[in-house]
Design an enzyme around this catalytic site. Structure first.
Site, PDB file in Angstrom:
ATOM      1  N   ASP A  99       0.829  -1.190   0.000  1.00  0.00           N
ATOM      2  CA  ASP A  99       0.000   0.000   0.000  1.00  0.00           C
ATOM      3  C   ASP A  99       0.870   1.249   0.000  1.00  0.00           C
ATOM      4  O   ASP A  99       0.674   2.160  -0.791  1.00  0.00           O
ATOM      5  CB  ASP A  99      -0.969   0.002   1.181  1.00  0.00           C
ATOM      6  N   ASP A 102       7.332   3.407   2.918  1.00  0.00           N
ATOM      7  CA  ASP A 102       7.714   4.483   3.825  1.00  0.00           C
ATOM      8  C   ASP A 102       9.207   4.339   4.118  1.00  0.00           C
ATOM      9  O   ASP A 102      10.029   4.581   3.252  1.00  0.00           O
ATOM     10  CB  ASP A 102       6.843   4.367   5.082  1.00  0.00           C
ATOM     11  N   ILE A 152      -0.832   9.917   6.672  1.00  0.00           N
ATOM     12  CA  ILE A 152      -2.002   9.780   5.806  1.00  0.00           C
ATOM     13  C   ILE A 152      -2.777   8.502   6.113  1.00  0.00           C
ATOM     14  O   ILE A 152      -2.205   7.522   6.580  1.00  0.00           O
ATOM     15  CB  ILE A 152      -1.608   9.816   4.309  1.00  0.00           C
ATOM     16  N   ARG A 164      -9.288   2.774   7.314  1.00  0.00           N
ATOM     17  CA  ARG A 164      -8.961   2.010   6.097  1.00  0.00           C
ATOM     18  C   ARG A 164     -10.045   2.151   5.031  1.00  0.00           C
ATOM     19  O   ARG A 164      -9.770   2.089   3.847  1.00  0.00           O
ATOM     20  CB  ARG A 164      -8.787   0.526   6.408  1.00  0.00           C
TER      21      ARG A 164
END
Length: 179
Positions: A99, A102, A152, A164
């Site tokens: 998803d 990072d 976010i 979600r």
């Protein structure tokens, strides 16, 4: 729930277009390969579902569940496998579906784990790339959208297992996750 968002980064329509674009690229790149998509749960399940529908070639899927965040906003650096893959990876062309990329710490661990299982190839597809926070040198082959260095949520991304189901990507108000 929507009141906890201070601003929208990407609308549902912008995300949908990015997923379709990724699906076209992946379909072309894997047209002569044995595409095996691995979703990193829980966050990527919405993206994986939409991406599979945007891919126009045969593919198989499986799921990995890992934990490195707990209920916080930063990775702990310690990765735990909560659910492993169901079968062997030898001679398969893996596409790890994330998803968000990072720090890269969790993904680096997973790539090392998967490489040891001798797949034919491994590539990474991330819908959201938060490159400013990268701690390890990982460059995904497929990037949907770049996101700023802010916390976010939405479209599978959560805070403490909430948000979600928001169909867009928004910045969570700091007072929601601050002590």
């Amino acid at each position: 729930m929507h009141d906890d968002i201070c601003r929208i980064i990407y609308t549902a329509e912008e995300i949908e277009q990015a997923v379709k674009d990724l699906g076209r690229r992946i379909s072309a790149d894997y047209s002569d390969k044995n595409l095996f998509m691995i979703s990193v749960l829980k966050g990527s399940v919405i993206f994986m579902s939409d991406l599979m529908r945007a891919i126009t070639i045969p593919c198989t899927i499986d799921f990995l569940a890992v934990s490195s965040y707990g209920a916080g906003t930063d990775t702990t650096g310690e990765v735990r496998i909560l659910k492993d893959l169901d079968g062997p990876l030898q001679d398969r062309d893996l596409l790890v579906v994330e998803d968000i990329l990072d720090s890269g710490v969790t993904l680096a661990y997973l790539l090392e784990l998967l490489t040891a299982r001798h797949p034919r190839s491994i590539r990474v597809c991330t819908l959201f790339d938060k490159y400013e926070r990268r701690k390890v040198d990982i460059k995904p082959e497929y990037i949907g959208l770049r996101v700023p260095n802010e916390f976010i949520v939405g479209y599978g991304l959560d805070y403490a297992e909430k948000y979600r189901n928001i169909p867009y990507i928004g910045v969570l108000k700091p007072e929601i996750y601050s002590d």
